[in-house]
Enzyme design. Structure first.
Site, short mmCIF file in Angstrom:
data_model
loop_
_atom_site.label_atom_id
_atom_site.label_comp_id
_atom_site.label_asym_id
_atom_site.label_seq_id
_atom_site.Cartn_x
_atom_site.Cartn_y
_atom_site.Cartn_z
N VAL A 155 0.81 -1.21 0.00
CA VAL A 155 0.00 0.00 0.00
C VAL A 155 0.85 1.27 0.00
O VAL A 155 0.32 2.37 0.08
CB VAL A 155 -0.98 0.03 1.20
CG1 VAL A 155 -1.92 -1.15 1.16
CG2 VAL A 155 -0.23 0.09 2.53
N GLU A 156 2.17 1.12 -0.10
CA GLU A 156 3.02 2.30 -0.18
C GLU A 156 3.63 2.41 -1.58
O GLU A 156 3.00 2.92 -2.49
CB GLU A 156 4.08 2.25 0.93
CG GLU A 156 3.47 2.38 2.32
CD GLU A 156 4.49 2.43 3.42
OE1 GLU A 156 5.26 3.42 3.49
OE2 GLU A 156 4.55 1.48 4.23
N MET A 157 4.83 1.88 -1.78
CA MET A 157 5.45 1.97 -3.10
C MET A 157 5.17 0.74 -3.96
O MET A 157 5.37 0.77 -5.18
CB MET A 157 6.95 2.24 -2.96
CG MET A 157 7.23 3.52 -2.18
SD MET A 157 8.99 3.87 -1.91
CE MET A 157 9.35 4.78 -3.41
#
Length: 370
Positions: A155-157
């Site tokens: 859910v980030e990079m």
């Protein structure tokens, strides 16, 4: 018609005079214009910054070896969205320089608009002193290890693996020269990528705040309200039990009851926290609901507060502490009730604002290596 030798000599002399004038005034040298690529011209090699008032820095004693070459490389990488799976998210997406490398939303947003459950903490002065653990739950043992996490967080990079990150950077030919300058050869590895990122982050120093000037002897640096707040902070408020040292944090983990909801009679305490914090790393019941003490440096610049962004203002935070936190089975023994009036809360907030410093300001480079 070809110019005469005399005319050619005169033109050469004029060109030499113009070149000398450029050099003496600092204007661009026409003979060298365009010699350096755009990304290098707007991100030149700079000396390491001097420590601002109130902050002690030893570039040779940190957990990362900091050099100007690493810092320049790390700055490009920090702002480069190509490190993410869809090319839209960089480290700076959640760690915004204008907000002391934190953000102003309760939860971080990554690729494809996916939202996490925690707020990105500030990392100003994050390398000094050297802290043993990083992230809200302390799952990383160094700035370098911390930099690895978001790259492969879905859910980030969103990269499936660190190998993909390395492969992506390796395909960008413009980076090779700077890896060679920073590390001695052009090899691009994960360890080198995160080492450069950590070196850049280590230079984001915040100091010379109103408090620092007051502490150095400038009696006029603090407002009367901030002075009253300072007195509460260091006396009956006992805020300095956990917010201590030059960065106003002990680097440890505490349960303040943030996010606790009583699961009901007979239900295990584990069910009371939607986010179990440090417990998820150690599986020690004593760490249930415990999160790392954040720095108070520049905290006024990145509301909302706490690991989940659940408190909208610093005043709300002050009254949470004054109430003794939220009672729960693992409430930290350092949390206690104390009297706090509306004026007291305002004074404490004024003191928090007096910790806003300078030295870390930055913005994304206009160009990235290609």
């Amino acid at each position: 018609m070809l110019p005469s030798r005399t005319h050619a000599a005169r033109l050469a002399a004029l060109a030499a005079l113009a070149l000398a004038a450029c050099r003496s005034t600092g204007a661009p040298d026409p003979a060298r214009a365009g010699a350096a690529p755009a990304w290098e011209r707007d991100n030149p090699l700079r000396p390491l910054p001097a420590a601002p008032l109130g902050i002690e820095v030893d570039w040779k004693a940190g957990q990362v070896t900091v050099t100007p070459e690493k810092v320049r490389l790390g700055r490009w990488l920090f702002y480069d969205p190509r490190l993410s799976a869809d090319g839209t998210v960089s480290c700076a997406t959640c760690h915004k320089p204008e907000h002391a490398f934190s953000e102003t939303t309760p939860h971080s947003t990554g690729i494809a608009g996916k939202t996490g459950t925690r707020k990105s903490p500030s990392f100003v002065n994050g390398a000094f002193p050297v802290y043993p653990r990083y992230f809200w739950d302390g799952r990383a043992a160094s700035l370098q290890e911390q930099a690895k996490g978001p790259m492969v967080n879905p859910v980030e990079m969103g990269r499936p693996s660190h190998d993909e990150v390395v492969a992506t950077v390796s395909r960008i030919g413009g980076y090779r020269r700077y890896f060679a300058e920073a590390f001695g050869d052009e090899r691009i590895t994960l360890d080198r990528v995160v080492d450069a990122l950590a070196a850049y982050e280590a230079t984001r120093l915040s100091g010379n705040s109103a408090f620092d000037r007051f502490d150095a002897g400038d009696e006029a640096a603090l407002t009367p309200s901030a002075r009253r707040g300072l007195a509460i902070f260091f006396s009956y408020g006992r805020c300095n039990q956990c917010h201590l040292g030059q960065n106003f944090t002990d680097g440890r983990f505490h349960n303040l009851g943030v996010g606790w909801k009583d699961p009901g009679p007979g239900r295990p305490a584990l069910e009371g926290f939607a986010d179990r914090g440090r417990y998820e790393v150690t599986h020690d019941p004593r760490d249930l609901g415990a999160f790392k003490t954040p720095t108070l440096r520049d905290c006024s610049r990145h509301a909302p507060y706490m690991h989940d962004g659940s408190m909208a203002t610093l005043r709300e935070v002050m009254f949470h502490y004054a109430r003794g936190g939220t009672p729960n089975p693992g409430l930290d023994e350092a949390i206690f009730r104390f009297p706090l009036s509306e004026r007291d809360a305002d004074d404490l907030v004024a003191f928090m604002e007096a910790l806003d410093g300078e030295g870390y300001a930055d913005a994304a480079p206009a160009h990235l290596p290609q």
